[in-house]
Design a protein around this motif. Structure first.
Motif, mmCIF file in Angstrom:
data_model
loop_
_atom_site.group_PDB
_atom_site.id
_atom_site.type_symbol
_atom_site.label_atom_id
_atom_site.label_comp_id
_atom_site.label_asym_id
_atom_site.label_seq_id
_atom_site.Cartn_x
_atom_site.Cartn_y
_atom_site.Cartn_z
ATOM 1 N N GLY A 294 0.842 -1.186 0.000
ATOM 2 C CA GLY A 294 0.000 0.000 0.000
ATOM 3 C C GLY A 294 0.877 1.235 0.000
ATOM 4 N N THR A 295 0.548 2.210 0.854
ATOM 5 C CA THR A 295 1.419 3.370 1.021
ATOM 6 C C THR A 295 2.816 2.919 1.413
ATOM 7 O OG1 THR A 295 -0.460 4.734 1.695
ATOM 8 C CG2 THR A 295 1.743 5.514 2.314
ATOM 9 N N GLY A 296 2.858 1.985 2.350
ATOM 10 C CA GLY A 296 4.086 1.285 2.721
ATOM 11 C C GLY A 296 3.935 -0.182 2.396
ATOM 12 N N CYS A 297 4.858 -0.981 2.883
ATOM 13 C CA CYS A 297 4.848 -2.413 2.601
ATOM 14 C C CYS A 297 5.054 -3.153 3.930
ATOM 15 C CB CYS A 297 5.973 -2.754 1.629
ATOM 16 S SG CYS A 297 5.686 -4.246 0.696
ATOM 17 N N PHE A 298 4.226 -4.190 4.166
ATOM 18 C CA PHE A 298 4.221 -4.826 5.478
ATOM 19 C C PHE A 298 4.126 -6.343 5.329
ATOM 20 C CE2 PHE A 298 2.414 -0.628 5.588
ATOM 21 C CZ PHE A 298 3.125 -0.024 6.610
ATOM 22 N N LEU A 299 5.181 -7.006 5.775
ATOM 23 C CA LEU A 299 5.266 -8.465 5.704
ATOM 24 C C LEU A 299 5.063 -9.030 7.106
ATOM 25 C CD1 LEU A 299 5.961 -11.065 4.118
ATOM 26 C CD2 LEU A 299 8.380 -10.558 4.496
ATOM 27 N N LEU A 300 4.016 -9.833 7.293
ATOM 28 C CA LEU A 300 3.721 -10.440 8.586
ATOM 29 C C LEU A 300 3.826 -11.953 8.490
ATOM 30 C CD1 LEU A 300 2.519 -7.573 9.188
ATOM 31 C CD2 LEU A 300 0.852 -8.730 10.640
ATOM 32 N N LEU B 141 5.888 -11.947 13.529
ATOM 33 C CA LEU B 141 7.045 -11.114 13.212
ATOM 34 C C LEU B 141 6.645 -10.236 12.041
ATOM 35 C CD1 LEU B 141 10.038 -13.606 13.372
ATOM 36 C CD2 LEU B 141 9.758 -11.567 14.800
ATOM 37 N N GLU B 142 7.067 -8.977 12.089
ATOM 38 C CA GLU B 142 6.690 -8.057 11.014
ATOM 39 C C GLU B 142 7.897 -7.301 10.500
ATOM 40 O OE1 GLU B 142 4.128 -3.961 10.328
ATOM 41 O OE2 GLU B 142 3.347 -5.462 11.722
ATOM 42 N N GLY B 143 7.954 -7.183 9.194
ATOM 43 C CA GLY B 143 8.892 -6.284 8.542
ATOM 44 C C GLY B 143 8.116 -5.135 7.931
ATOM 45 N N SER B 144 8.514 -3.904 8.225
ATOM 46 C CA SER B 144 7.776 -2.720 7.772
ATOM 47 C C SER B 144 8.659 -1.851 6.890
ATOM 48 C CB SER B 144 7.316 -1.893 8.979
ATOM 49 O OG SER B 144 6.573 -2.679 9.878
ATOM 50 N N VAL B 145 8.118 -1.442 5.762
ATOM 51 C CA VAL B 145 8.788 -0.511 4.843
ATOM 52 C C VAL B 145 7.904 0.725 4.743
ATOM 53 C CG1 VAL B 145 9.506 -0.127 2.461
ATOM 54 C CG2 VAL B 145 9.919 -2.350 3.541
ATOM 55 N N ALA B 146 8.481 1.905 4.947
ATOM 56 C CA ALA B 146 7.670 3.125 5.021
ATOM 57 C C ALA B 146 7.113 3.549 3.665
ATOM 58 C CB ALA B 146 8.498 4.264 5.622
ATOM 59 N N ILE B 147 7.922 3.466 2.617
ATOM 60 C CA ILE B 147 7.563 4.087 1.338
ATOM 61 C C ILE B 147 7.589 3.050 0.215
ATOM 62 C CG2 ILE B 147 8.142 5.876 -0.341
ATOM 63 C CD1 ILE B 147 7.296 7.067 2.290
ATOM 64 N N THR B 148 6.414 2.697 -0.285
ATOM 65 C CA THR B 148 6.315 1.883 -1.499
ATOM 66 C C THR B 148 5.317 2.558 -2.448
ATOM 67 O OG1 THR B 148 4.721 0.420 -0.363
ATOM 68 C CG2 THR B 148 7.010 -0.284 -0.431
ATOM 69 N N GLY B 149 4.020 2.399 -2.192
ATOM 70 C CA GLY B 149 3.032 3.116 -3.000
ATOM 71 C C GLY B 149 3.205 4.623 -2.914
ATOM 72 N N ALA C 299 10.877 4.989 -13.387
ATOM 73 C CA ALA C 299 9.625 4.317 -13.032
ATOM 74 C C ALA C 299 9.867 2.846 -12.723
ATOM 75 C CB ALA C 299 8.618 4.458 -14.181
ATOM 76 N N ARG C 300 10.671 2.185 -13.564
ATOM 77 C CA ARG C 300 10.956 0.766 -13.329
ATOM 78 C C ARG C 300 11.790 0.593 -12.049
ATOM 79 N NH1 ARG C 300 10.417 -3.522 -17.167
ATOM 80 N NH2 ARG C 300 11.390 -5.437 -16.390
ATOM 81 N N ALA C 301 12.724 1.504 -11.811
ATOM 82 C CA ALA C 301 13.528 1.435 -10.588
ATOM 83 C C ALA C 301 12.656 1.615 -9.350
ATOM 84 C CB ALA C 301 14.623 2.491 -10.626
ATOM 85 N N THR C 302 11.586 2.391 -9.471
ATOM 86 C CA THR C 302 10.650 2.575 -8.352
ATOM 87 C C THR C 302 9.959 1.255 -8.015
ATOM 88 O OG1 THR C 302 10.271 4.880 -9.014
ATOM 89 C CG2 THR C 302 8.648 3.876 -7.552
ATOM 90 N N LEU C 303 9.505 0.538 -9.039
ATOM 91 C CA LEU C 303 8.873 -0.761 -8.802
ATOM 92 C C LEU C 303 9.876 -1.767 -8.247
ATOM 93 C CD1 LEU C 303 6.537 -1.179 -11.928
ATOM 94 C CD2 LEU C 303 6.023 -0.178 -9.691
ATOM 95 N N GLY D 287 -3.192 -5.916 -1.330
ATOM 96 C CA GLY D 287 -3.027 -4.467 -1.319
ATOM 97 C C GLY D 287 -3.156 -3.863 -2.707
ATOM 98 N N GLY D 288 -3.348 -2.551 -2.742
ATOM 99 C CA GLY D 288 -3.652 -1.864 -4.000
ATOM 100 C C GLY D 288 -2.599 -2.027 -5.072
ATOM 101 N N MET D 289 -1.324 -2.079 -4.697
ATOM 102 C CA MET D 289 -0.266 -2.164 -5.706
ATOM 103 C C MET D 289 -0.216 -3.521 -6.405
ATOM 104 S SD MET D 289 3.068 -0.149 -4.247
ATOM 105 C CE MET D 289 3.807 0.001 -5.883
ATOM 106 N N THR D 290 -0.862 -4.536 -5.834
ATOM 107 C CA THR D 290 -0.806 -5.867 -6.460
ATOM 108 C C THR D 290 -1.587 -5.915 -7.768
ATOM 109 O OG1 THR D 290 -2.693 -6.717 -5.179
ATOM 110 C CG2 THR D 290 -0.493 -7.008 -4.232
ATOM 111 N N ALA D 291 -2.365 -4.871 -8.069
ATOM 112 C CA ALA D 291 -3.018 -4.805 -9.379
ATOM 113 C C ALA D 291 -1.997 -4.616 -10.498
ATOM 114 C CB ALA D 291 -4.033 -3.657 -9.405
ATOM 115 N N ASN D 292 -0.796 -4.183 -10.145
ATOM 116 C CA ASN D 292 0.282 -3.961 -11.107
ATOM 117 C C ASN D 292 0.951 -5.302 -11.416
ATOM 118 O OD1 ASN D 292 2.879 -3.346 -12.242
ATOM 119 N ND2 ASN D 292 2.746 -1.281 -11.390
ATOM 120 N N GLN D 293 0.664 -5.854 -12.593
ATOM 121 C CA GLN D 293 1.161 -7.189 -12.936
ATOM 122 C C GLN D 293 2.676 -7.199 -13.136
ATOM 123 O OE1 GLN D 293 -1.331 -9.822 -15.403
ATOM 124 N NE2 GLN D 293 -2.614 -8.029 -15.831
#
Length: 551
Positions: free
Chosen positions: A280-286, A318-326, A393-397, A426-432
């Motif tokens: 989403g806005t960030g990325c969260f692995l649980l 256990l959670e890994g949190s990333v602040a900035i993705t989307g 753009a590709r580097a962002t993904l 999450g919303g970004m998973t629509a991006n194939q």
């Protein structure tokens, strides 16, 4: 003759109050089918560098707007809204709200979870610990000292807002994460509102003992926060109260989960060893670790996954949190103008075969797991005259994928059991393209549900379970149809790109509050003339890229 109402059986609603929008969704409890939803964007403000705020009253108003629209939609679909038997809440976590229990009004804007204004506060708190150790409180709360968590934000508010200090002194101040603010208002506000939270949200404040599931005297004392401002901690699935007004008046509110824990439930990761990643806005692995908390040795967070009933066992993760993705995609759109809409990033990134040696570390709010470097800042490196906006753009993904890979490596080391596939939502998973890049860079399959609203689904499952209309027994859960993305590049190619990413991450660190000006001046004076030539060339390349983005 009037058409006979459609019977979907008991319905359950879920509020998904996220960082950038509020949604209300209604599901059929017997089939998990999504029947209707409405979404409203929430405005963010950035009054100073590193500050991110929202208006608590606007957050509340968007919820009521969504309720009204969805009830109207159901009636238009010939579905009786009276069949909504419960409502659950999934909310952006760590975001901090303080309000006046007498007037019912916020005492300060909501400080959003990725806000970094508390950097100095964190430094001062770390200085209080033996050995100046940011992990000093981890055995009690499972978390490192960071700008991320609510207690640090509340400490900053108390230090900087006289109105809040006065309200605390007069016993008028309520503190809560977004779930508490919504619950208090939904159940009557200043007249009779309930000041409660659930164990998942409480576990993100740094004030709850991860073992006892209660507010901890030592933690409250460390942050100098009075218990009088804190909500009551409850389970994630019980009837807390009822909606006091609006289109859903009288409906029980019976589920609360922080949004990432809600996604874990919605993905049915209800067994030890199962994991999901939300984009989403960030990325969260649980990663579900079962009924015993596991303290990370590799920069991950220990958090409560869920407690689905008053007498139900608590389950940890256990959670890994990333602040900035989307949020990085939003930055490309709003700040650089490289894309007009978020969805435009996929065709733009797909127009080139690779990132052309460009790497983007979007450390706008520092680096979260596994580094916890608040002094890191965003960096784009590897630019040449060949670089275009498509490469950026590709580097962002790819940055999203690399950050997830770092989380997964830490998760493997802490758990000792490498994941063989990754469930995503999450919303970004629509991006194939993003999903394929993720499978390539992890070198394991990535599995995406065909119905992406798993965060809201998890909140609905908890709420429906509490009122007896939704079974959470594994054999009763509706099978979710999925799409699977398999790795398509060699392991050597993956390793080479990952090594470059790691190098870029190191270059992003210690950018803020590092050397003194005198030290920096001495360093610059000692650099060879070639350095200035390279720096000038780099600026010319960046200017060329930005110019091409506007054409």
């Amino acid at each position: 003759m009037a058409e006979k109402p459609t019977d979907f059986g008991p319905l359950v609603g879920a509020i998904d109050q996220g960082t950038s929008s509020t949604r209300f969704l209604v599901f059929a409890s017997k089939t998990s089918e999504l029947l209707s939803f409405h979404q409203v964007e929430v405005k963010q403000s950035f009054p100073k560098e590193g500050w991110v705020e929202e208006d608590p009253n606007e957050i509340l108003a968007t919820c009521y707007e969504c309720f009204e629209r969805v009830v109207e939609n159901l009636r238009n679909m010939n579905i009786d809204p009276a069949n909504i038997k419960a409502v659950g809440i999934a909310n952006q976590r760590e975001t901090t709200v303080v309000w006046d229990r007498v007037t019912g009004q916020p005492l300060y804007p909501a400080i959003i979870w990725l806000d970094t204004r508390t950097g100095t506060t964190v430094q001062n708190l770390v200085a209080k610990t033996p050995g100046q150790n940011k992990d000093h409180l981890q055995p009690l709360c499972g978390l490192p000292l960071s700008t991320y968590f609510s207690a640090v934000k509340l400490r900053w508010i108390l230090d900087n807002c006289t109105d809040v200090r006065a309200a605390v002194a007069e016993n008028r101040c309520c503190f809560g994460t977004v779930d508490s603010w919504l619950m208090w208002n939904f159940t009557g506000g200043k007249e009779r509102g309930l000041h409660v939270t659930d164990v998942t949200n409480a576990s993100r404040t740094m004030l709850m003992n991860i073992n006892t599931l209660q507010w901890d005297d030592k933690l409250c004392s460390f942050f100098d926060i009075p218990k009088s401002v804190l909500p009551e901690i409850r389970s994630s699935a019980e009837v807390y109260g009822h909606m006091s007004s609006g289109a859903l008046k009288g409906v029980p509110i019976s589920g609360i989960l922080g949004d990432q824990q809600a996604a874990l439930v919605g993905q049915t990761c209800l067994k030890k060893g199962m994991a999901k990643n939300t984009y989403g806005t960030g990325c969260f692995l649980l990663y579900n670790t079962g009924e015993e908390p596991v303290l990370s040795k590799n920069g991950l967070l220990t958090t409560v996954a869920y407690k689905l009933g008053k007498e139900a066992p608590v389950v940890y993760a256990l959670e890994g949190s990333v602040a900035i993705t989307g949020a990085a995609v939003r930055w490309l759109r709003d700040n650089l103008g490289i894309i007009k809409e978020a969805k435009d990033i996929e065709p733009l990134a797909a127009s080139v075969d690779n990132c052309g040696g460009v790497y983007f570390v979007p450390a706008f709010s520092g680096l979260y797991a596994p580094y916890w470097q608040t002094d890191a800042r965003g960096i784009i490196c590897g630019l040449t005259q060949f670089s275009t906006k498509a490469h950026i753009a590709r580097a962002t993904l790819e940055a999203v994928c690399f950050q997830t890979k770092e989380l997964l490596e830490a998760m493997d080391q802490d758990s000792g059991i490498p994941l063989v596939r990754l469930q995503v939502d999450g919303g970004m998973t629509a991006n194939q393209l993003l999903m394929q890049l993720q499978a390539d860079l992890l070198n394991i399959p990535v599995v995406r549900p065909s119905m992406p609203e798993t965060t809201a689904l998890g909140a609905a499952m908890a709420a429906g379970h509490a009122v007896g209309v939704w079974s959470l027994a594994m054999e009763d859960l509706t099978a979710i149809t999925t799409d699977t993305y398999s790795p398509s590049i060699s392991e050597d190619d993956c390793s080479a790109r990952y090594s470059k990413w790691k190098l870029a991450v190191q270059k992003s660190m210690h950018w803020e509050g590092g050397e003194t000006a005198a030290t920096q001046g001495g360093l610059l004076a000692s650099l060879p003339p070639a350095f200035y030539l390279m720096a000038t060339f780099g600026m010319l390349c960046l200017s060329k890229v930005l110019a091409s983005s506007r054409t």
